[in-house]
Scaffold this active site. Structure first.
Site, short mmCIF file in Angstrom:
data_model
loop_
_atom_site.label_atom_id
_atom_site.label_comp_id
_atom_site.label_asym_id
_atom_site.label_seq_id
_atom_site.Cartn_x
_atom_site.Cartn_y
_atom_site.Cartn_z
N GLY A 1 0.83 -1.20 0.00
CA GLY A 1 0.00 0.00 0.00
C GLY A 1 0.86 1.25 0.00
N GLY B 1 -7.08 -0.14 -9.09
CA GLY B 1 -5.97 -0.59 -8.26
C GLY B 1 -6.07 -2.07 -7.96
N ALA B 2 -4.90 -2.75 -7.92
CA ALA B 2 -4.88 -4.18 -7.68
C ALA B 2 -5.51 -4.54 -6.33
CB ALA B 2 -3.45 -4.70 -7.75
N ASP B 3 -5.29 -3.70 -5.33
CA ASP B 3 -5.84 -4.00 -4.01
C ASP B 3 -7.36 -3.99 -4.04
OD1 ASP B 3 -5.78 -1.24 -4.54
OD2 ASP B 3 -5.44 -0.69 -2.44
N THR C 1 -9.70 22.34 22.55
CA THR C 1 -9.26 22.23 21.16
C THR C 1 -9.10 20.79 20.70
OG1 THR C 1 -8.12 24.37 21.28
CG2 THR C 1 -7.41 22.86 19.54
#
Length: 259
Positions: free
Chosen positions: A8, A108-110, A187
């Site tokens: 990946g 994509g291959a994935d 925050t």
């Protein structure tokens, strides 16, 4: 044994399969500069810890979205294991299902491997969500054809953009907010609420739109590193299957006669 490798944009995952059973897996950061020799030093030591010998590896298959890693993985396979690797979508490991999109070669291959594995494991129309560097939504019909999908920024990319483009916001970890309130009192809580629940809302909204467009009941399958986290905080997933891509690679290798 089969060595399956999923490359990946962020991580490379190596998994050892003994028949249909995944024995173990390891993860390393993706670096196209990493040589075959460097992969071997790292991988063979981990194999030895698990009691796996180099001679036990009789086949190797790779799914990659990072073309620059290809040569180094070929070196790893040939020099250290004496095998010629299969690459998902090519040669004996070519796709045996319809890719019904405008540019099939751009898939994509994935994502193709996920479609293959999901159809093999689950019945009916499917929506496969993969949490990686990008978050992808893929639609697979009941006959196994890939029909298209969605690409969205991964949650870590979203957080990086927020932190890197503001002067005073701190870096925070991705985790579920400590309360169900969406009114943050400081925050850090406000950032976490915005990133986490904002992402959940995005997923739920897109899945609802996909289901409406499909027009039939569709099972939602989640995979990837953050699937478990989001699965605990949303009811849109019918299945959480973290190893779907690796399982798909093993299926593809068996179909090619390599495992």
């Amino acid at each position: 044994m089969l060595l399956a490798i999923d490359v990946g944009n962020t991580n490379v995952v190596f998994a050892m399969f003994d028949g249909e059973n995944m024995r173990t897996r390891w993860r390393i950061a993706t670096d196209p500069r990493r040589t075959g020799d460097e992969y071997a030093v790292w991988l063979i030591q981990l194999m030895q810890i698990e009691g796996i010998e180099r001679a036990d590896v009789t086949a190797m298959i790779v799914s990659s979205v990072v073309p620059r890693t290809r040569h180094n993985l070929e070196v790893l396979a040939q020099k250290y294991f004496g095998v010629t690797p299969l690459f998902a979508g090519e040669g004996a490991a070519a796709w045996d299902f319809e890719i019904d999109v405008d540019e099939p070669r751009s898939l994509g291959a994935d994502r193709a491997v996920n479609a293959l594995a999901a159809h093999a494991k689950y019945p009916g129309d499917l929506i496969v969500i993969d949490f990686g560097t990008a978050t992808t939504f893929d639609v697979v019909d009941s006959g196994g054809a890939y029909k298209g999908g969605i690409i969205a920024p991964g949650i870590n990319l979203s957080l990086d953009a927020l932190v890197n483009n503001t002067a005073k916001l701190p870096r925070i970890a991705i985790e579920a907010p400590r309360s169900n309130s969406v009114t943050g009192r400081n925050t850090e809580d406000q950032m976490l609420i915005g990133v986490f629940w904002g992402y959940v809302a995005m997923m739920e909204g897109l899945v609802a739109r996909l289901k409406a467009e499909i027009g039939r009941p569709a099972r939602v399958i989640a995979t990837g590193g953050l699937a478990v986290l989001f699965g605990a905080h949303s009811d849109i997933f019918d299945e959480v299957d973290g190893d779907l891509t690796l399982q798909g690679l093993a299926m593809l290798a068996r179909r090619a006669g390599a495992a």
